[in-house]
Structure formats: structure tokens, C-alpha cells
Enzyme design. Structure first.
Site, short mmCIF file in Angstrom:
data_model
loop_
_atom_site.label_atom_id
_atom_site.label_comp_id
_atom_site.label_asym_id
_atom_site.label_seq_id
_atom_site.Cartn_x
_atom_site.Cartn_y
_atom_site.Cartn_z
N HIS A 104 -3.56 5.77 3.76
CA HIS A 104 -4.37 4.66 3.26
C HIS A 104 -3.83 3.32 3.77
O HIS A 104 -4.59 2.46 4.22
CB HIS A 104 -4.40 4.68 1.74
CG HIS A 104 -5.36 3.71 1.13
ND1 HIS A 104 -5.00 2.44 0.75
CD2 HIS A 104 -6.69 3.81 0.86
CE1 HIS A 104 -6.05 1.81 0.26
NE2 HIS A 104 -7.08 2.62 0.32
N SER A 152 -11.48 -1.14 -0.80
CA SER A 152 -10.21 -1.32 -0.08
C SER A 152 -10.44 -1.97 1.28
O SER A 152 -9.80 -2.97 1.63
CB SER A 152 -9.53 0.03 0.13
OG SER A 152 -8.86 0.45 -1.00
N ASP A 200 0.84 -1.19 0.00
CA ASP A 200 0.00 0.00 0.00
C ASP A 200 0.88 1.24 0.00
O ASP A 200 1.98 1.22 -0.56
CB ASP A 200 -0.94 -0.04 1.22
CG ASP A 200 -2.29 0.60 0.95
OD1 ASP A 200 -2.32 1.84 0.84
OD2 ASP A 200 -3.30 -0.12 0.87
N ASN A 227 -13.46 0.64 -7.50
CA ASN A 227 -14.52 1.53 -7.04
C ASN A 227 -15.20 2.31 -8.16
O ASN A 227 -15.77 3.37 -7.91
CB ASN A 227 -13.94 2.54 -6.04
CG ASN A 227 -13.48 1.87 -4.76
OD1 ASN A 227 -14.06 0.89 -4.33
ND2 ASN A 227 -12.42 2.39 -4.17
#
Length: 389
Positions: free
Chosen positions: A98, A269, A65, A205
Site C-alpha cells: 500500500h 487513499s 504508511d 472508505n
């Protein structure tokens, strides 16, 4: 597709709000009976029942990430720092938000700060291996950093597989206009599977728009995860694809954020991170199972399964931690299909071998028959052959 290839951290921003704990939520224990919302996902996944079997101790989950802040109270002592493969310097305001959020969903300890109970992950005793492969969505260096971070995701997957990760969590999407995947990444996925790692990725998304194939979720062997809301309805943003494996909570998910802070957000996520945590629970309880068996347990252990068993929006259903463990126990007891002997249709060589064997058997039977016949004739006083006249 090069990576950090402007990999888009796949957290949808339709809802992204700071969160403050109520003043009366003082108990920081993951077992506190008063802890309910906003961590509704733990209830939906039947986490407490699963924790009666395991909390994920002994399993390392690689979080590929934007980096993980190991100083966050909910992640203290839970993070092993891996390499930064993006080729960019860290800027505090642009780094690790994130990744820290996803790590807390997987393995948050629920420590919080002050009177905050914090965030408890689905596998709260697992270890997080942080490998930075992407830049934050709002980082202006994303485009400029592409070449310096070339194939960051592929290298990150290989690094994780070589450094003890039993589960690799990738809450990432193909950014920068690239949605075709890359040969380097696909080879890395195969390599990690061969090393025994379970790979999990967010489906994407843009389900309400282009609904594009999203990588790394679309690579064969990766558990692709979509999102549902509290009513178990597929969210509008969750990508719908035939490779979707399962869905998990991805709306209104509480996560760690900056230092001692929290945020509530939507996105596939968080759903993928939850499934990575469930995979960690299965690996902790049944370490002998391979990636395919873990995936089978996760898929067979779902609830609210579609009538046809699978569909592009819902996958095999909503993941459930307790049921996944039950399925894994059944898989361990059953002999693996791969070990069962397979019947192979006769080929030319097989035909030749069988023909020779048949001839030999017939010759042996003929000799035995003649011998019996001759012995029988002798006992009766006659010879089986004409004598002298």
C-alpha cells in the site's frame, strides 16, 4: 487510540486488479504525448500545465504508511528510508504494497521496467520519506502488533516534521474499531503544523455504510480528501463529513505494486496521495507559504466547486494542480491578513490611558489660549489684570 493501532490502509478493495501495460506503450518518459489512460487522474488534475512551473523538485513528502519499496523501477532514487515504528518484522508478502502504491501516485518517476512506461506521480521530481506506521490490511499481525507499535502514527508525524518533510501524506484510516482519534496524534498534528508541514489524509472508505469520522483526516489542520470517479462524481465509498477539504480522483487509479508490477484500485487513499503531490508542487514553487496558505491555495484552486462553496461530500471541489499554483501565486502577492493591525475595543486600561491623554491635551490648549489672550491684551495697551489705582 494506539497506533500501529491496527491502522487500516484505506485502499478500498472493490476494484483491485493487476495491470499489464499494452505492448505498444514503450516510451517511459513522463512527457510522452501518447500516454493517456489509465493515468486519467493526471489529466483531470491538469498536471502537464502545472509541470510547466514545477515538478516538485526540492520538496520531501513523508509517506506514513505500510512502508515503501525503494527498489521499484518507478521509485528508484526517489525514496529516503525512515524508521519502522510498527514494532513488527518485515515479511515480503505482507510489507509495503500500500505504501509503495501511494508513493508512486505522489512521486513516481515513470521508469517502469522492460517496455512498460510505468507510473508517473503528480510531483515526479519530489522526494519520498518513507515512515512505516501501519500494517497491511491482510496482515494477521495487525491486532497482535498494537502494543508494540503504540502511537506509531503520532511518532511518525513528529519524525517526518523533524526530518525535513514539507508535506506529510497519510492514506490511513482508523482501524480496529477505533474511530475517535487520540490526544497523542492530535498533539503531533499541531506540532507538525507548527514546524511548517502540510498534512494530508484520506477521508475514509465507508461512506456507503457507517460513514464514520476518520482519523487522522478529522484532526484540525489536516487536509481531508474524498474521492471522485472519471465523471467527477463522488464515489459511493468516499466518506462524507463536514471537515472534508477537497476531492480528487480515487477510482480506477493505476499504482505501483510489488517488484516491477502494477495494480488498479479504488479508494480515498489514492485521492489523498494526489492532493499531497499537489501540495508538494505548491511548496516547491512557493516555499515561503505556510501550511494554512498552501491549504487555501489548494481549496481555492478547485474546479467543479459546489454552489454553496462547500458540502460534506464534495468539499470545496475537485483539486486542480495548475489552478492551485495560480492561487498560491496570488496569495504570495497579497499581504497576509495576520500581519494587518487589528482594532481592539477599549478596555479599562485603554480607557484610562485615553482619559489621561485627553486631560493633558485640554490643559495644553487652555494654557495656549490664555497665553494668546494675554499677548493680545498687551498689544492693545491693556493688561489682562487690573493695575494699581
Amino acid at each position: 487510540m494506539s497506533s500501529a493501532r491496527a491502522l487500516s490502509a484505506a485502499l478500498a478493495v472493490t476494484v483491485l486488479t493487476a495491470f499489464t501495460w499494452p505492448a505498444d506503450s514503450a516510451d517511459g518518459s513522463p512527457d510522452h504525448p501518447g500516454r493517456q489512460e489509465p493515468q486519467w487522474a493526471l489529466t483531470a488534475l491538469d498536471a502537464r500545465e502545472a509541470w510547466r512551473t514545477t515538478r516538485g523538485a526540492g520538496v520531501t513528502v513523508a509517506v506514513l504508511d505500510t512502508g515503501v519499496d525503494a527498489s521499484h523501477p518507478d521509485l528508484a532514487g526517489a525514496v529516503v528510508e525512515g524508521p519502522d515504528l510498527t514494532g513488527t518484522a518485515r515479511r515480503r508478502s505482507l510489507w509495503g504494497r500500500h505504501g509503495t502504491a501511494m508513493a508512486s501516485v505522489i512521486a513516481g518517476r515513470g521508469h517502469g521496467g522492460g517496455r512498460s512506461p510505468g507510473v508517473t506521480g503528480i510531483a515526479p521530481a519530489a522526494t519520498v520519506l518513507s515512515v512505516r506506521v501501519a500494517l497491511e490490511n491482510h496482515d494477521p499481525r495487525r491486532g497482535r502488533g498494537r502494543e508494540r507499535g503504540r502511537d506509531a502514527l503520532a511518532r511518525g508525524i513528529r519524525y517526518a516534521a523533524d526530518h525535513g518533510a514539507r508535506v506529510i501524506s497519510m492514506s490511513l484510516g482508523g482501524g480496529g474499531g477505533s474511530w475517535k482519534g487520540s490526544a497523542a496524534e492530535e498533539r503531533a498534528v499541531r506540532y507538525a503544523l507548527g514546524r511548517g508541514a502540510v498534512l494530508v489524509a484520506s477521508s475514509g472508505n465507508d461512506g456507503a455504510g457507517p460513514n464514520r469520522r476518520n482519523f487522522p483526516a478529522a484532526y484540525p489542520g489536516v487536509i481531508a480528501v474524498g474521492a471522485v470517479d472519471e465523471r467527477m462524481r463522488v464515489t459511493s465509498f468516499s466518506n462524507r463529513q463536514d471537515y472534508l477539504s477537497v476531492v480528487a480522483p480515487g477510482s480506477g487509479i493505476l499504482t505501483a505494486d510489488g517488484p516491477d508490477s502494477y495494480v488498479v484500485g479504488d479508494g480515498t487513499s489514492s485521492a489523498a496521495a494526489l492532493v499531497a503531490g499537489v501540495a508538494a508542487l505548491v511548496r516547491a514553487a512557493f516555499p515561503e507559504l505556510g501550511p494554512a496558505e498552501v491549504r487555501r491555495a489548494v481549496e481555492r484552486g478547485t474546479v467543479h466547486a459546489p454552489a454553496d462553496g462547500h458540502d460534506p461530500a464534495y468539499g470545496h471541489g475537485v483539486v486542480n494542480a495548475a489552478r492551485a499554483l495560480e492561487e498560491a501565486a496570488g496569495i504570495r502577492r497579497r499581504p497576509l491578513r495576520a500581519s494587518a493591525p487589528r482594532w481592539t475595543p477599549p478596555g479599562p486600561l485603554v480607557d484610562a490611558v485615553l482619559s489621561r491623554r485627553a486631560v493633558c491635551v485640554l490643559l495644553v490648549l487652555l494654557v495656549l489660549a490664555l497665553t494668546v489672550h494675554r499677548l493680545t491684551r498687551r498689544r492693545s495697551g491693556t493688561s489682562g489684570f487690573p493695575g494699581p489705582r
